[in-house]
Write a protein that holds these residues in place. Structure first.
Motif, PDB file in Angstrom:
ATOM      1  N   THR A  88       0.837  -1.200   0.000  1.00 13.86           N
ATOM      2  CA  THR A  88       0.000   0.000   0.000  1.00 13.86           C
ATOM      3  C   THR A  88       0.868   1.244   0.000  1.00 13.86           C
ATOM      4  O   THR A  88       1.869   1.315   0.732  1.00 13.86           O
ATOM      5  CB  THR A  88      -0.922   0.021   1.230  1.00 13.86           C
ATOM      6  N   ALA A  89       0.482   2.219  -0.825  1.00 13.52           N
ATOM      7  CA  ALA A  89       1.181   3.499  -0.863  1.00 13.52           C
ATOM      8  C   ALA A  89       0.312   4.582  -0.227  1.00 13.52           C
ATOM      9  O   ALA A  89      -0.913   4.561  -0.340  1.00 13.52           O
ATOM     10  CB  ALA A  89       1.515   3.880  -2.297  1.00 13.52           C
ATOM     11  N   ILE A  90       0.982   5.508   0.460  1.00 12.20           N
ATOM     12  CA  ILE A  90       0.347   6.734   0.943  1.00 12.20           C
ATOM     13  C   ILE A  90       1.145   7.895   0.383  1.00 12.20           C
ATOM     14  O   ILE A  90       2.382   7.893   0.417  1.00 12.20           O
ATOM     15  CB  ILE A  90       0.315   6.781   2.476  1.00 12.20           C
ATOM     16  N   VAL A  91       0.437   8.898  -0.141  1.00 14.04           N
ATOM     17  CA  VAL A  91       1.117  10.050  -0.726  1.00 14.04           C
ATOM     18  C   VAL A  91       0.516  11.325  -0.150  1.00 14.04           C
ATOM     19  O   VAL A  91      -0.625  11.351   0.315  1.00 14.04           O
ATOM     20  CB  VAL A  91       0.998  10.066  -2.263  1.00 14.04           C
ATOM     21  N   ALA A  92       1.300  12.384  -0.147  1.00 13.52           N
ATOM     22  CA  ALA A  92       0.845  13.699   0.288  1.00 13.52           C
ATOM     23  C   ALA A  92       1.593  14.744  -0.521  1.00 13.52           C
ATOM     24  O   ALA A  92       2.710  14.508  -1.007  1.00 13.52           O
ATOM     25  CB  ALA A  92       1.092  13.889   1.780  1.00 13.52           C
ATOM     26  N   GLY A  93       0.965  15.912  -0.650  1.00  8.78           N
ATOM     27  CA  GLY A  93       1.595  17.005  -1.385  1.00  8.78           C
ATOM     28  C   GLY A  93       0.564  17.807  -2.149  1.00  8.78           C
ATOM     29  O   GLY A  93      -0.637  17.531  -2.103  1.00  8.78           O
ATOM     30  N   GLN A  94       1.053  18.811  -2.863  1.00  8.87           N
ATOM     31  CA  GLN A  94       0.157  19.657  -3.641  1.00  8.87           C
ATOM     32  C   GLN A  94      -0.328  18.928  -4.885  1.00  8.87           C
ATOM     33  O   GLN A  94       0.458  18.328  -5.613  1.00  8.87           O
ATOM     34  CB  GLN A  94       0.887  20.944  -4.023  1.00  8.87           C
ATOM     35  N   ALA A  95      -1.639  19.005  -5.097  1.00  8.83           N
ATOM     36  CA  ALA A  95      -2.239  18.321  -6.253  1.00  8.83           C
ATOM     37  C   ALA A  95      -1.805  19.019  -7.552  1.00  8.83           C
ATOM     38  O   ALA A  95      -1.509  20.222  -7.556  1.00  8.83           O
ATOM     39  CB  ALA A  95      -3.752  18.334  -6.112  1.00  8.83           C
ATOM     40  N   PRO A  96      -1.761  18.224  -8.666  1.00  7.59           N
ATOM     41  CA  PRO A  96      -2.151  16.809  -8.792  1.00  7.59           C
ATOM     42  C   PRO A  96      -0.947  15.886  -8.595  1.00  7.59           C
ATOM     43  O   PRO A  96       0.155  16.201  -9.030  1.00  7.59           O
ATOM     44  CB  PRO A  96      -2.667  16.731 -10.227  1.00  7.59           C
ATOM     45  N   ILE A  97      -1.196  14.754  -7.943  1.00  9.84           N
ATOM     46  CA  ILE A  97      -0.128  13.778  -7.697  1.00  9.84           C
ATOM     47  C   ILE A  97      -0.555  12.437  -8.264  1.00  9.84           C
ATOM     48  O   ILE A  97      -1.669  11.968  -8.023  1.00  9.84           O
ATOM     49  CB  ILE A  97       0.190  13.666  -6.201  1.00  9.84           C
TER      50      ILE A  97
END
Length: 1022
Positions: A570-579
């Protein structure tokens, strides 16, 4: 407004009255008073299921000679604690005795009176002045009036104070406790004085054909008369002489201004005007919903504007299907990437003369730009108006999540405004003295789920907090309580105090209560305060949308598995869209089409062992973020190998009890299981389950179940087998060197085959021994001997014969000393239990006995009333015979030490106990507990037997008598006798047959009295 004059009468000042029929918010307090604080004090409370009328607000005083020393402001505000509370009603209670005194308060009327809405929270505070001579009661647990708050526990119900100055109305208030109040203010409906009148609303718009309803209300001495008027004609409305105006089937001609006059024998007054607009305009849409483009996981809002006769109703649809709960003029949805192209529309409607009018909006298309990250969101906002708090410990809040599982990527610590610097769009804050920990715990604080350390020195600030990432991030469960805590140090870097949460994020939490505790970081947090709707501002949590994407691959500890299994990363991502993301296998091998947040590796082989990672990319800013490697280890194909051998080993069970055998294996999937009994395959039946799994359960153990058990396992590579274990089945439960028992404690021992030593005289001992499996206890007989041996002088503390279904099962154990290894009530005492207790310490050292449940100790009764006396503590052997017939638990005790002066002494006692109700069922673990403390002793139980007794049932069938009993309880013989005075009981010749799970014997009715009994058979020589 046309003012209508009403005659009035004056009320004398300084009235002191007792016995009025009044409704007061809470009972006057009786705790200690104080006069050392300046500021608003009081409470917040929630109204019950009915509206409440309030006529007076009051301020506390017992002085009926000279009255209040100074005047005091008292106010009622809408909502709970917070900034700038909205005023609902204010009075000034004057100095001296001019106000009305009742129930320890001086009262002033509200004009107009107030109507409190049902199920709504309000705040009541009075302005105290330090040292003014008007003492008031400190925080205390209130007895709330159910006529105001309803029968349920008060929601909110908190003591309220703030802000520590004489500003009125107060600029802010905060909570201090639960279900309590400061005693300075109070509110009531007191039926005195002239009639004061109010109306629920002053503007009302309705549709033609509806019923016009306006709620009016009045306070004052009863009886009160009511009359509604039209303002344009200044004439009374015929038939409208109730507090509530009601005109059915109104037309546009009923549009007018109305008012209510209320009067009593002392006077009256006119209400505010109520402007009523009756219209007949069908609904129409003036602004259609617009097409909307958003990133995936970001909210999209559609809105429509409609006009017409109110009320106007709305129903949004998605792709032609109505959306449940979407009934406002705007609708917000958080789409995922697959919602791209969804079509939304809104049906608007109203009623004209009871006929529905409708119009459907145009369609609005939702365009979802592919994105896997969430928008930036914080648990709560940032307040710069908070006082400094120098508390040392852990502070924060207990919060409960809502119906979605929130992601937490960062934890933050409060940036004190005076230590912060702004440079353009960049804000920094300096932690001068030390670093600070912030942690996220389970709701009780018992387990730390994740933490960060905010370093000493200069840190960047976002939303008023200094942040550090959780590694890995946490996905919280829905509708679950958690604890967010920050480490604070007295005299260290300042942080904001407790404050009401006007901006609690619904993404993270449905509710939050402020907590504090004096525990240093690293220990389990203490949980104090629990101030509803508040938060100590030191910690915060968030999803931060940093400029550069961040990525994590889970589980961070990696995966070890066998060939042939399927595993998911499983991946979790965060940051300014779009990713977007892409999965890789080291060294840099792109995995084709693996661009989702999960990577499924099916039917694994050893060649897929390796390191995997995920790359998050923002195609607009061309920035990327890479996770740490996640190591997958695939073990080659192997035959089944025992990882946990068969258990239990060589159990001894009583007939009718239950047992589960289990064993675990490692190896390549998939396994095929098969249990063996004496070398033959076991099959499932009404009593036996799990024959083809790794856990075999046998209920109602019978003599034929005795033998050897083994688990055989096969896979595509080979075979495996557990060790063999032998089950012994006996009709009675003897000690037999502890075989068939589970012993707990450091000093429990089995000195001989039929002796259990529960304490060995070491002091502060707590031990127990219980049957390995549960036994039938719906009816039973048991016997055992008890002896205390003490070369130490005094003896203590005692033992308990116990039947229990504690969650710990056969390993249950309570505390030492006077808890006898059985108590206390609640953890760690033995729950779901019944015990016969023998306590050596009481009755002047002679001992006492009694019955307890669920870990309770006592009450006790003495055993020394007879002649000779039965003494528990003199070292004599005491024989105990215990019976339970389904209703009464009875014990007979006899001194059997030949040569003792107490030889032959007896004592009997009993108690009515509903065993299944206490235990939760009619089977339980059977055994003993014992303990000593500072006074030591050796305590032994001997010659123990336990026999479950089935219920013998009888019914007639024609000319026959049918006798039946449960065969699972044990092996029994049916005997008969025609004379109860005779001991000549003979076996019944007819053999039992199994009918509907019961052993049944059919006997012709002889026409003479015959008695029958069940006798246990095949008693071993143990």
């Amino acid at each position: 407004m046309t003012l209508r004059l009403v005659s009035t009468a004056m009320i004398a000042t300084a009235l002191v009255c007792q016995g009025q029929t009044s409704t007061v918010l809470y009972v006057p307090p009786t705790n200690s008073t104080r006069d050392n604080y300046t500021g608003a004090v009081g409470n917040s409370f929630k109204v019950g299921a009915s509206n409440v009328v309030v006529s007076h607000l009051g301020y506390y005083s017992l002085n009926t000679n000279t009255g209040l020393a100074i005047s005091h402001n008292v106010g009622l505000f809408t909502g709970g604690a917070g900034q700038n509370p909205p005023v609902y009603g204010l009075v000034v209670v004057p100095a001296g005795m001019a106000a009305y005194w009742m129930s320890n308060y001086y009262w002033m009327p509200l004009n107009p009176p107030l109507l409190l809405a049902s199920n709504t929270i309000y705040t009541l505070v009075g302005l105290a002045t330090s040292g003014d001579g008007d003492a008031w009661h400190d925080l205390y647990t209130a007895s709330w009036n159910p006529a105001i708050t309803g029968s349920a526990t008060v929601s909110g119900g908190d003591g309220i104070y703030g802000p520590g100055n004489s500003t009125w109305p107060p600029a802010s208030t905060g909570n201090n406790g639960l279900n309590n109040t400061y005693g300075a203010p109070n509110m009531a409906n007191i039926p005195i004085g002239p009639a004061y009148v109010g109306v629920q609303q002053t503007n009302l718009a309705i549709s033609a054909g509806a019923t016009l309803t306006v709620l009016g209300f009045a306070t004052g001495q009863t009886p009160i008369s009511y009359q509604w008027y039209l303002e344009t004609t200044n004439k009374p409305l015929a038939g409208q002489t109730n507090a509530t105006l009601s005109i059915p089937n109104v037309g546009t001609g009923n549009s007018d201004t109305y008012f209510l006059i209320a009067t009593n024998s002392l006077g009256g007054e006119q209400s505010s005007n109520v402007v009523v607009t009756v219209s007949a305009i069908p609904v129409s849409i003036t602004q259609q919903p617009s097409n909307t483009t958003v990133f995936g996981n970001y909210p999209a809002t559609f809105s429509v504007t409609a006009i017409g006769t109110p009320p106007i109703y709305y129903q949004w649809s998605r792709n032609g299907t109505a959306v449940a709960g979407a009934t406002n003029s705007s609708y917000t949805v958080t789409p995922v990437n697959t919602n791209n192209g969804d079509v939304y529309s809104c049906l608007v409607s109203n009623y004209i003369s009871l006929t529905p009018k409708t119009q459907v909006s145009s369609n609005a298309v939702l365009t979802v730009t592919y994105n896997l990250a969430y928008p930036q969101v914080f648990l709560h906002g940032y307040s710069t108006a908070l006082g400094f708090n120098s508390y040392s410990g852990q502070v924060g809040g207990q919060f409960t999540t809502g119906n979605q599982p929130p992601l937490v990527t960062h934890l933050g610590y409060y940036a004190w405004p005076a230590n912060s610097t702004t440079n353009g769009t960049n804000v920094t804050c300096v932690l001068t003295n030390s670093a600070h920990y912030v942690g996220l715990y389970t709701g009780s604080g018992s387990a730390l789920l994740g933490s960060v350390q905010i370093p000493q020195g200069t840190n960047p600030v976002v939303n008023g907090y200094m942040w550090q990432p959780l590694n890995p991030p946490l996905v919280l469960a829905t509708n679950t309580q958690y604890l967010l805590d920050a480490q604070t140090l007295s005299g260290d870097d300042p942080w904001g105090d407790v404050y009401s949460l006007p901006d609690l994020s619904s993404y993270f939490a449905a509710s939050c209560d402020a907590i504090y505790g004096g525990t240093a970081w690293g220990g389990t947090p203490s949980i104090n305060g629990k101030y509803s709707g508040d938060m100590y501002s030191a910690p915060n949590m968030a999803i931060l949308a940093q400029a550069a994407p961040e990525a994590w691959a889970l589980p961070e500890t990696g995966i070890t598995t066998n060939a042939g299994f399927t595993e998911t990363l499983t991946a979790i991502v965060a940051g300014q869209a779009p990713i977007s993301i892409q999965w890789y296998e080291e060294p840099g091998q792109l995995l084709t089409n693996q661009t989702n947040l999960t990577l499924t590796l099916s039917n694994l082989n050893t060649g897929q062992s390796g390191s995997y990672y995920v790359l998050a990319s923002n195609y607009v800013t061309h920035s990327t973020g890479q996770s740490e490697d996640l190591v997958v280890t695939v073990i080659p194909d192997t035959p089944p190998q025992v990882s946990q051998d068969i258990a239990p080993v060589s159990p001894v069970l009583v007939l009718g009890s239950s047992i589960s055998f289990s064993a675990s294996f490692l190896g390549s999937p998939s396994f095929t299981y098969g249990w063996q009994f004496n070398g033959t395959a076991v099959t499932n039946s009404a009593r036996i389950s799990g024959a083809n799994g790794n856990v075999l359960t046998i209920n109602g153990v019978q003599a034929s179940d005795a033998g050897t058990y083994q688990l055989l396992v096969t896979n595509s590579v080979g075979n495996g087998a557990s060790s063999q274990t032998t089950l012994t089945v006996v009709p009675l439960l003897p000690f037999n060197n502890g075989l068939g028992f589970s012993s707990q404690g450091n000093t429990v021992s089995w000195p001989s085959s039929n002796i259990l030593e529960l304490t060995q005289g070491f002091g502060s001992e707590s031990n127990s021994a219980f049957s390995s499996g549960p036994l039938y206890v719906g009816a039973f007989q048991a016997s055992f001997t008890y002896q205390v041996i003490s070369p130490f002088g005094s003896v203590a503390d005692g033992v308990a014969f116990c039947l229990q279904n504690d969650p710990r099962g056969a390993t249950a154990l309570g505390e030492d000393g006077g808890d006898l290894g059985y108590g206390p009530t609640g953890s760690p005492g033995i729950t779901n239990s019944v015990a016969f207790e023998m306590d050596l310490f009481a009755n002047g050292g002679s001992g006492v006995v009694g019955f307890g449940t669920n870990g309770s100790i006592g009450p006790y009764g003495t055993t020394t009333n007879g002649t000779p006396s039965l003494v528990l503590t003199n070292g004599d052997v005491i024989s105990n015979f215990v019976t339970y017939n389904g209703t009464t638990l009875a014990v007979t005790m006899t001194d059997v030490s030949v040569g003792s002066t107490n030889f032959g002494a007896t004592f009997s006692t009993n108690a009515n106990i509903n065993m299944p109700s206490v235990l939760g069922t009619n089977v339980a673990f059977v055994g003993f507990t014992g303990g000593d403390g500072g006074t030591r002793s050796i305590q032994q139980i001997g010659n123990f037997t336990f026999v479950s007794m089935p219920q013998l049932s009888a019914k007639t069938a024609g000319t026959n008598l049918l006798l039946s009993w449960n065969p699972a309880i044990g092996s029994f013989m049916l005997k008969q006798n025609t004379n109860l005075a005779s001991t000549n009981w003979t076996p019944v010749a007819a053999a039992p047959t199994l009918v509907n799970g019961q052993d049944q014997v059919t006997i012709p009715i002889s026409g003479k009295s015959t008695f029958y009994e069940l006798v246990v058979t095949n008693v071993p020589n143990l």
